[in-house]
Motif scaffolding. Structure first.
Motif, PDB file in Angstrom:
ATOM      1  N   ALA A  86       0.820  -1.226   0.000  1.00 24.30           N
ATOM      2  CA  ALA A  86       0.000   0.000   0.000  1.00 24.30           C
ATOM      3  C   ALA A  86       0.849   1.270   0.000  1.00 24.30           C
ATOM      4  CB  ALA A  86      -0.928  -0.007   1.212  1.00 24.30           C
ATOM      5  N   GLY A  87       2.166   1.119   0.045  1.00 25.96           N
ATOM      6  CA  GLY A  87       3.029   2.289  -0.058  1.00 25.96           C
ATOM      7  C   GLY A  87       3.750   2.708   1.209  1.00 25.96           C
ATOM      8  N   LEU A  88       3.506   2.019   2.316  1.00 26.22           N
ATOM      9  CA  LEU A  88       4.270   2.335   3.517  1.00 26.22           C
ATOM     10  C   LEU A  88       5.695   1.834   3.341  1.00 26.22           C
ATOM     11  CD1 LEU A  88       1.671   1.459   6.270  1.00 26.22           C
ATOM     12  CD2 LEU A  88       2.664   3.700   5.857  1.00 26.22           C
ATOM     13  N   THR A  89       6.643   2.596   3.843  1.00 29.01           N
ATOM     14  CA  THR A  89       8.042   2.201   3.766  1.00 29.01           C
ATOM     15  C   THR A  89       8.429   1.458   5.040  1.00 29.01           C
ATOM     16  OG1 THR A  89       8.803   4.268   4.766  1.00 29.01           O
ATOM     17  CG2 THR A  89       8.579   4.229   2.344  1.00 29.01           C
ATOM     18  N   PRO A  90       9.495   0.673   4.991  1.00 27.80           N
ATOM     19  CA  PRO A  90       9.933  -0.007   6.213  1.00 27.80           C
ATOM     20  C   PRO A  90      10.185   0.960   7.370  1.00 27.80           C
ATOM     21  CG  PRO A  90      10.983  -1.001   4.328  1.00 27.80           C
ATOM     22  CD  PRO A  90      10.267   0.227   3.829  1.00 27.80           C
ATOM     23  N   ASP A  91      10.762   2.121   7.105  1.00 25.89           N
ATOM     24  CA  ASP A  91      11.011   3.049   8.210  1.00 25.89           C
ATOM     25  C   ASP A  91       9.713   3.614   8.770  1.00 25.89           C
ATOM     26  OD1 ASP A  91      11.025   4.433   5.703  1.00 25.89           O
ATOM     27  OD2 ASP A  91      11.817   6.206   6.695  1.00 25.89           O
ATOM     28  N   GLN A  92       8.694   3.803   7.940  1.00 30.24           N
ATOM     29  CA  GLN A  92       7.395   4.254   8.452  1.00 30.24           C
ATOM     30  C   GLN A  92       6.743   3.165   9.300  1.00 30.24           C
ATOM     31  OE1 GLN A  92       5.756   5.217   4.612  1.00 30.24           O
ATOM     32  NE2 GLN A  92       5.984   7.423   4.972  1.00 30.24           N
ATOM     33  N   THR A  94       8.338   0.685  10.965  1.00 27.13           N
ATOM     34  CA  THR A  94       9.051   0.530  12.233  1.00 27.13           C
ATOM     35  C   THR A  94       8.785   1.712  13.162  1.00 27.13           C
ATOM     36  OG1 THR A  94      11.100   1.406  11.260  1.00 27.13           O
ATOM     37  CG2 THR A  94      10.848  -0.988  11.332  1.00 27.13           C
ATOM     38  N   GLU A  95       8.588   2.885  12.597  1.00 26.84           N
ATOM     39  CA  GLU A  95       8.228   4.038  13.433  1.00 26.84           C
ATOM     40  C   GLU A  95       6.853   3.847  14.062  1.00 26.84           C
ATOM     41  OE1 GLU A  95       9.072   7.679  15.266  1.00 26.84           O
ATOM     42  OE2 GLU A  95      10.407   6.430  14.059  1.00 26.84           O
ATOM     43  N   ALA A  96       5.904   3.306  13.302  1.00 26.80           N
ATOM     44  CA  ALA A  96       4.569   3.039  13.843  1.00 26.80           C
ATOM     45  C   ALA A  96       4.641   1.993  14.950  1.00 26.80           C
ATOM     46  CB  ALA A  96       3.632   2.574  12.728  1.00 26.80           C
ATOM     47  N   LEU A  97       5.482   0.981  14.774  1.00 27.34           N
ATOM     48  CA  LEU A  97       5.613  -0.052  15.799  1.00 27.34           C
ATOM     49  C   LEU A  97       6.312   0.496  17.041  1.00 27.34           C
ATOM     50  CD1 LEU A  97       6.512  -3.119  13.539  1.00 27.34           C
ATOM     51  CD2 LEU A  97       4.259  -2.397  14.387  1.00 27.34           C
ATOM     52  N   LEU A  98       7.256   1.401  16.860  1.00 27.46           N
ATOM     53  CA  LEU A  98       7.896   2.070  17.997  1.00 27.46           C
ATOM     54  C   LEU A  98       6.870   2.902  18.755  1.00 27.46           C
ATOM     55  CD1 LEU A  98      10.431   2.911  19.606  1.00 27.46           C
ATOM     56  CD2 LEU A  98      10.773   4.701  17.891  1.00 27.46           C
ATOM     57  N   PRO A 127      19.095  -3.703   5.768  1.00 30.68           N
ATOM     58  CA  PRO A 127      18.682  -3.121   7.027  1.00 30.68           C
ATOM     59  C   PRO A 127      17.798  -1.890   6.795  1.00 30.68           C
ATOM     60  CG  PRO A 127      20.901  -2.403   6.542  1.00 30.68           C
ATOM     61  CD  PRO A 127      20.487  -3.363   5.439  1.00 30.68           C
ATOM     62  N   VAL A 128      16.980  -1.597   7.790  1.00 33.59           N
ATOM     63  CA  VAL A 128      16.144  -0.387   7.756  1.00 33.59           C
ATOM     64  C   VAL A 128      16.970   0.728   8.394  1.00 33.59           C
ATOM     65  CG1 VAL A 128      14.019   0.692   8.594  1.00 33.59           C
ATOM     66  CG2 VAL A 128      14.024  -1.710   7.911  1.00 33.59           C
ATOM     67  N   PRO A 129      17.167   1.835   7.666  1.00 40.18           N
ATOM     68  CA  PRO A 129      17.964   2.921   8.251  1.00 40.18           C
ATOM     69  C   PRO A 129      17.271   3.519   9.472  1.00 40.18           C
ATOM     70  CG  PRO A 129      17.028   3.581   6.133  1.00 40.18           C
ATOM     71  CD  PRO A 129      16.673   2.148   6.351  1.00 40.18           C
ATOM     72  N   PRO A 130      18.045   3.889  10.504  1.00 40.66           N
ATOM     73  CA  PRO A 130      17.429   4.487  11.695  1.00 40.66           C
ATOM     74  C   PRO A 130      16.792   5.829  11.365  1.00 40.66           C
ATOM     75  CG  PRO A 130      19.829   4.545  11.845  1.00 40.66           C
ATOM     76  CD  PRO A 130      19.482   3.797  10.594  1.00 40.66           C
ATOM     77  N   ALA A 131      15.619   6.071  11.940  1.00 39.83           N
ATOM     78  CA  ALA A 131      14.906   7.325  11.698  1.00 39.83           C
ATOM     79  C   ALA A 131      15.494   8.443  12.540  1.00 39.83           C
ATOM     80  CB  ALA A 131      13.414   7.152  11.972  1.00 39.83           C
ATOM     81  N   GLY A 132      15.707   8.158  13.805  1.00 36.25           N
ATOM     82  CA  GLY A 132      16.280   9.151  14.708  1.00 36.25           C
ATOM     83  C   GLY A 132      15.385  10.362  14.915  1.00 36.25           C
ATOM     84  N   PRO A 133      15.699  11.132  15.960  1.00 30.98           N
ATOM     85  CA  PRO A 133      14.884  12.333  16.241  1.00 30.98           C
ATOM     86  C   PRO A 133      15.166  13.468  15.279  1.00 30.98           C
ATOM     87  CG  PRO A 133      16.362  11.793  18.112  1.00 30.98           C
ATOM     88  CD  PRO A 133      16.600  10.808  17.019  1.00 30.98           C
TER      89      PRO A 133
END
Length: 133
Positions: A86-92, A94-98, A127-133
């Motif tokens: 549906a277009g969500l990226t891995p970083d999006q 993992t951010e939702a799961l965080l 690997p999924v790149p870290p999103a960070g603050p």
């Protein structure tokens, strides 16, 4: 009407993830074909395709709910695949799961993230790149 809803639900499932319907029917048809029909006809044929939320947003909601519920690993895995489709990226994702960890706890978020890692690995997205603050 029921046949039309079923066909519509099958089309939605096939569009979201080409393997989901076959897996669902293989899992349920020999024990509870009525449950398979309800999932396909009602959950996907009627509810999932409502126009107010696009699939991408709907998947964020579903991922949060399945993470919070726990013990839904097969459904979470399917919806992680659908979320990517549906277009969500891995970083999006993992951010939702965080984010879910704050509200439903670390153990459930850890399980969900572990399942996400499996799905991402299947698709070569690690690997999924870290999103960070």
């Amino acid at each position: 009407m029921t046949t039309e809803r079923r066909k519509h639900g099958e089309a939605i499932l096939d569009r979201l993830d080409g393997t989901a319907r076959a897996h669902l029917t293989a899992t349920l048809d020999d024990i509870s074909p009525d449950l398979a029909d309800q999932v396909i006809s009602w959950a996907f044929g009627e509810i999932y395709d409502r126009p107010a939320l696009p699939p991408r947003d709907r998947q964020l909601v579903i991922l949060g709910i399945l993470t919070t519920l726990g013990n839904c690993e097969p459904q979470l895995k399917m919806h992680l695949r659908i979320a990517l489709n549906a277009g969500l990226t891995p970083d999006q994702i993992t951010e939702a799961l965080l984010q879910a960890a704050v509200y439903c706890g670390m153990p459930r978020a850890l399980v969900a993230t572990s399942i996400a890692k499996q799905v991402f690995a299947e698709r070569g997205l690690l690997p999924v790149p870290p999103a960070g603050p």
